[in-house]
Design a protein around this motif. Sequence first.
Motif, mmCIF file in Angstrom:
data_model
loop_
_atom_site.group_PDB
_atom_site.id
_atom_site.type_symbol
_atom_site.label_atom_id
_atom_site.label_comp_id
_atom_site.label_asym_id
_atom_site.label_seq_id
_atom_site.Cartn_x
_atom_site.Cartn_y
_atom_site.Cartn_z
ATOM 1 N N PRO A 1 0.894 -1.269 -0.034
ATOM 2 C CA PRO A 1 0.017 -0.086 -0.043
ATOM 3 C C PRO A 1 0.965 1.358 0.099
ATOM 4 O O PRO A 1 0.653 2.304 0.649
ATOM 5 N N TRP A 2 1.827 1.161 -1.093
ATOM 6 C CA TRP A 2 2.704 2.466 -1.036
ATOM 7 C C TRP A 2 1.872 3.630 -1.276
ATOM 8 O O TRP A 2 2.369 5.019 -0.782
ATOM 9 N N LYS A 3 0.726 3.598 -2.225
ATOM 10 C CA LYS A 3 -0.030 5.036 -2.228
ATOM 11 C C LYS A 3 -0.350 5.703 -1.002
ATOM 12 O O LYS A 3 -0.544 6.925 -1.080
ATOM 13 N N ASP A 4 -0.972 4.769 -0.092
ATOM 14 C CA ASP A 4 -1.281 5.165 1.097
ATOM 15 C C ASP A 4 -0.298 6.106 1.953
ATOM 16 O O ASP A 4 -0.444 7.051 2.252
ATOM 17 N N LEU A 5 0.959 5.395 1.751
ATOM 18 C CA LEU A 5 2.215 5.921 2.369
ATOM 19 C C LEU A 5 2.428 7.248 1.728
ATOM 20 O O LEU A 5 2.738 8.438 2.255
ATOM 21 N N ARG A 6 2.240 7.466 0.421
ATOM 22 C CA ARG A 6 2.605 8.550 -0.164
ATOM 23 C C ARG A 6 1.495 9.631 0.116
ATOM 24 O O ARG A 6 1.815 10.813 0.185
ATOM 25 N N ALA A 7 0.493 9.392 -0.004
ATOM 26 C CA ALA A 7 -0.610 10.305 0.093
ATOM 27 C C ALA A 7 -0.596 10.939 1.681
ATOM 28 O O ALA A 7 -0.599 12.126 1.609
ATOM 29 N N ALA A 8 -0.197 10.249 2.668
ATOM 30 C CA ALA A 8 0.028 10.855 3.959
ATOM 31 C C ALA A 8 1.233 11.579 4.066
ATOM 32 O O ALA A 8 1.106 12.824 4.584
ATOM 33 N N CYS A 9 2.407 11.427 3.379
ATOM 34 C CA CYS A 9 3.339 12.436 3.326
ATOM 35 C C CYS A 9 3.093 13.281 2.418
ATOM 36 O O CYS A 9 3.659 14.605 3.037
ATOM 37 N N VAL A 10 2.523 13.418 1.474
ATOM 38 C CA VAL A 10 2.276 14.543 0.646
ATOM 39 C C VAL A 10 1.112 15.448 1.375
ATOM 40 O O VAL A 10 1.489 16.800 1.478
ATOM 41 N N GLU A 11 0.240 14.854 1.974
ATOM 42 C CA GLU A 11 -0.738 15.648 2.688
ATOM 43 C C GLU A 11 0.092 16.435 3.778
ATOM 44 O O GLU A 11 -0.429 17.415 4.144
ATOM 45 N N ARG A 12 0.955 15.864 4.553
ATOM 46 C CA ARG A 12 1.883 16.656 5.653
ATOM 47 C C ARG A 12 2.808 17.620 5.068
ATOM 48 O O ARG A 12 3.693 18.249 5.767
ATOM 49 N N GLY A 13 2.810 17.826 3.499
ATOM 50 C CA GLY A 13 3.510 18.812 2.953
ATOM 51 C C GLY A 13 4.852 18.283 2.267
ATOM 52 O O GLY A 13 5.702 19.137 1.540
ATOM 53 N N TRP A 14 5.242 17.011 2.386
ATOM 54 C CA TRP A 14 6.600 16.334 1.583
ATOM 55 C C TRP A 14 6.094 16.522 0.046
ATOM 56 O O TRP A 14 5.094 16.293 -0.382
ATOM 57 N N TYR A 15 7.330 16.545 -0.653
ATOM 58 C CA TYR A 15 7.313 16.500 -1.985
ATOM 59 C C TYR A 15 7.659 15.182 -2.409
ATOM 60 O O TYR A 15 8.470 14.510 -2.033
ATOM 61 N N ASP A 16 6.796 14.501 -3.421
ATOM 62 C CA ASP A 16 6.920 13.204 -4.011
ATOM 63 C C ASP A 16 7.833 13.739 -5.399
ATOM 64 O O ASP A 16 7.638 14.324 -6.266
#
Length: 300
Positions: free
Chosen positions: A145-160
């Motif tokens: 579930p990497w998309k869930d991890l990505r979504a949480a990190c991006v929501e907190r302000g990190w850039y992918d």
Amino acid sequence: MNKVVLSSLGAGAAAGVGLAAWGYNQLNNFQLKQHELPLLPPGTLRGKQEFRLLHVSDLHMIPGQEEKIAWVSALDSLSPDLVVNTGDNLSDKRAVPDALRALGPLLNRPGMMVFGTNDYWEPRMPNLAKYLFKRKRAPSYVELPWKDLRAACVERGWYDATHKRLEFQVGPVRIAAAGVDDPHHDFDDYDLIAGAPNEDADLTIGLLHAPEPRVLDRFAADGYQLALAGHTHGGQLCLPGGKAIVTNSGIDRGRAQGLHEHKGMKLHVSNGLGTSKFAPARLWCPPSATLLRITERADA
């Protein structure tokens, strides 16, 4: 079989068991490495001593790794100005909540990330022969579930940063960065980000999971100052002195971990904070994160 042979076999077996037990215990021997890099133009920091870049990689989280969660989250006390995560955060379908607990405080700080194939797919039981003879193994293709991890990190302000060129400012430091998808399985397409970074940037950074020289060559040719990668685990099962036996990538063994040069560009390869759940051991290669203290150049 005589007693001498039996005794030798017994001693060898005992040594092997002892080495395996020590390697397993090293999984929680977390260490912080630090390097100073004079990369910024004079006057950039406006009197501040340094720009702190925290590089984390290869958490390979599985549920229940409380010591790892506590150690990684405590890295926030270093007050990094920027956090860079170079992938392979997951090693289990249920690992996203624990990965977010580990990264939690760091997500309040400016950050960017790229992913590795062990974010995308579950690990497989390793084939030691293929590993030692540098033969690439096919992934499991069991999706994580990497998309869930990505979504949480991006929501907190990190850039992918995956196949993106980024420009942003942290305090007084203007940053130009770009990243590729994991080169280990040829997911990278450098043409999507090709070209020199903004010449007005104070600090230019290239991100990739596996330190493949063909990608590093292009970052260097485009004029990036610093490339950050993980994937190698520093060799993971090393000889005394941390000498890698294999790198599981195209990078040479002498640069399997740490700070190096690559065609005029600085390269930092993290030896990572975890391992595959099917290979839970480290020999002469403890898990680590790295604080890069980026200072001003002493230009004439």
